[in-house]
Design a protein around this motif. Structure first.
Motif, PDB file in Angstrom:
ATOM      1  N   ALA A   1      -4.086   3.709 -12.958  1.00 32.05           N
ATOM      2  CA  ALA A   1      -5.350   2.994 -12.809  1.00 32.05           C
ATOM      3  C   ALA A   1      -5.111   1.491 -12.747  1.00 32.05           C
ATOM      4  O   ALA A   1      -5.729   0.782 -11.936  1.00 32.05           O
TER       5      ALA A   1
ATOM      6  N   ALA B   1       0.826  -1.203   0.000  1.00 32.06           N
ATOM      7  CA  ALA B   1       0.000   0.000   0.000  1.00 32.06           C
ATOM      8  C   ALA B   1       0.863   1.256   0.000  1.00 32.06           C
ATOM      9  O   ALA B   1       0.609   2.199  -0.759  1.00 32.06           O
TER      10      ALA B   1
ATOM     11  N   ARG C   1      -5.620  -3.051  -5.298  1.00 35.62           N
ATOM     12  CA  ARG C   1      -6.709  -2.398  -4.577  1.00 35.62           C
ATOM     13  C   ARG C   1      -7.041  -3.100  -3.261  1.00 35.62           C
ATOM     14  O   ARG C   1      -7.440  -2.455  -2.290  1.00 35.62           O
ATOM     15  N   ARG C   2      -6.886  -4.427  -3.205  1.00 36.61           N
ATOM     16  CA  ARG C   2      -7.242  -5.135  -1.978  1.00 36.61           C
ATOM     17  C   ARG C   2      -6.251  -4.859  -0.854  1.00 36.61           C
ATOM     18  O   ARG C   2      -6.544  -5.108   0.305  1.00 36.61           O
ATOM     19  N   TYR C   3      -5.066  -4.348  -1.217  1.00 39.25           N
ATOM     20  CA  TYR C   3      -4.092  -3.990  -0.191  1.00 39.25           C
ATOM     21  C   TYR C   3      -4.254  -2.543   0.275  1.00 39.25           C
ATOM     22  O   TYR C   3      -3.836  -2.204   1.383  1.00 39.25           O
ATOM     23  N   MET C   4      -4.816  -1.690  -0.597  1.00 40.89           N
ATOM     24  CA  MET C   4      -4.772  -0.257  -0.354  1.00 40.89           C
ATOM     25  C   MET C   4      -5.485   0.147   0.930  1.00 40.89           C
ATOM     26  O   MET C   4      -4.904   0.795   1.804  1.00 40.89           O
ATOM     27  N   VAL C   5      -6.755  -0.215   1.058  1.00 44.61           N
ATOM     28  CA  VAL C   5      -7.538   0.209   2.215  1.00 44.61           C
ATOM     29  C   VAL C   5      -6.996  -0.415   3.493  1.00 44.61           C
ATOM     30  O   VAL C   5      -6.728   0.259   4.485  1.00 44.61           O
TER      31      VAL C   5
ATOM     32  N   THR D   1       2.697   1.704  -3.335  1.00 39.74           N
ATOM     33  CA  THR D   1       1.761   2.212  -4.348  1.00 39.74           C
ATOM     34  C   THR D   1       1.490   3.694  -4.138  1.00 39.74           C
ATOM     35  O   THR D   1       1.466   4.475  -5.097  1.00 39.74           O
ATOM     36  N   TYR D   2       1.295   4.087  -2.883  1.00 39.22           N
ATOM     37  CA  TYR D   2       1.068   5.508  -2.560  1.00 39.22           C
ATOM     38  C   TYR D   2       2.236   6.369  -3.028  1.00 39.22           C
ATOM     39  O   TYR D   2       2.037   7.420  -3.670  1.00 39.22           O
TER      40      TYR D   2
ATOM     41  N   TYR E   1      -3.495   0.677  -9.332  1.00 35.31           N
ATOM     42  CA  TYR E   1      -4.488   0.693  -8.254  1.00 35.31           C
ATOM     43  C   TYR E   1      -5.396  -0.538  -8.344  1.00 35.31           C
ATOM     44  O   TYR E   1      -5.711  -1.149  -7.316  1.00 35.31           O
ATOM     45  N   TYR E   2      -5.802  -0.906  -9.548  1.00 33.42           N
ATOM     46  CA  TYR E   2      -6.677  -2.066  -9.706  1.00 33.42           C
ATOM     47  C   TYR E   2      -5.967  -3.343  -9.260  1.00 33.42           C
ATOM     48  O   TYR E   2      -6.571  -4.222  -8.632  1.00 33.42           O
TER      49      TYR E   2
END
Length: 283
Positions: free
Chosen positions: A262, A204, A269-273, A207-208, A265-266
């Motif tokens: 994009a 996460a 995405r399951r790691y981001m939040v 990616t940020y 993130y796709y």
């Protein structure tokens, strides 16, 4: 089958009333960008919801670099990629080591370092642009990719350290104690115990940091000037310098440039939040 209660229906209705406007607010600019990208130059400002003669010619012009502002498209795209990946890697190295030292090794002054790092966010990043420019000039780094990489790492690291420290605090300290009893060194604990358990947060944060550098314009504009050194966002800004700006090419290039983040993130995405909110609530 149980029928939904009036309260459930009201809740769903409120979510829809909020969600639909937010979705439209988000998607309409993207749709207009795509609309410009597939429209001939003469139809770009027609105001229609769909062009009469949609075309992919604008994409051909961009990929074949058939315009003055696009002569270094691939070089600038590579610059953006190189800088973004470098920022992600360096931010992860610094933040992971700092979080491990503060949270697991309990180094003296670690809490003060964390608080001082977060204190830097009281000053807007835009206010630091000129001091950063002067600093990079003093060290002879202007118009060098390292100037932008170091500037972005400086901006991304405090938040990255804070998030990873909070996530690290949630790991059971008994794991470290068990590893020590088995004869593991500090480096082995870091490599074999800490990193695998921290992987969602690391993905996460990485990616940020990558997306932060990928989308940066102000620092890239100030610190890089040569056409073959600048990133693609700065090159896109050059489109507006012309009296007759090729908006269809600007939007096509912008649409292409928006696809990699994009996709990133796709993919993650399951790691981001979960990764970015790890440690926000004590268990």
């Amino acid at each position: 089958m149980k029928l939904p209660s009036l309260r459930d229906v009201a809740t769903e209705a409120r979510l829809l009333l909020i969600g639909i406007p937010v979705f439209l607010w988000t998607m309409i600019p993207i749709y207009h960008m795509f609309l410009f990208a597939i429209s001939p130059k003469e139809d770009a400002f027609s105001g229609k919801l769909w062009p009469d003669h949609p075309t992919l010619h604008n994409f051909e012009i961009v990929f074949k670099q058939q315009h003055y502002f696009l002569r270094d498209f691939y070089v600038q795209f590579w610059n953006s990629t190189l800088i973004a990946v470098s920022v992600g890697v360096l931010t992860l190295l610094i933040a992971t080591a700092a979080a491990f030292s503060i949270s697991r090794l309990k180094v003296p002054g670690g809490r003060a370092v964390l608080n001082l790092a977060l204190f830097t966010y009281f000053i807007p990043a835009a206010f630091l642009a000129v001091p950063m420019y002067r600093t990079m000039g003093n060290y002879g780094l202007l118009n060098n990719h390292w100037s932008l990489i170091l500037a972005m790492v400086t901006i991304a690291s405090p938040y990255a350290i804070w998030v990873l420290k909070q996530a690290s605090d949630k790991l059971p300290v008994e794991l470290d104690e068990a590893a020590v009893m088995d004869g593991a060194t500090t480096l082995q604990i870091f490599r074999l115990v800490y990193l695998p358990l921290m992987m969602p947060s690391l993905v996460a944060i990485g990616t940020y940091a990558v997306l932060l550098a990928w989308n940066e314009y102000l620092y890239a504009f100030l610190l890089l000037s040569n056409d073959r050194e600048i990133t693609l966002p700065v090159a896109l800004g050059n489109f507006l310098a012309a009296d007759d700006s090729p908006w269809e090419l600007l939007m096509t290039t912008g649409f292409i440039y928006a696809l990699p983040p994009a996709a990133v993130y796709y993919a993650f995405r399951r790691y981001m939040v979960g990764g970015l909110t790890a440690g926000a609530v004590k268990s």
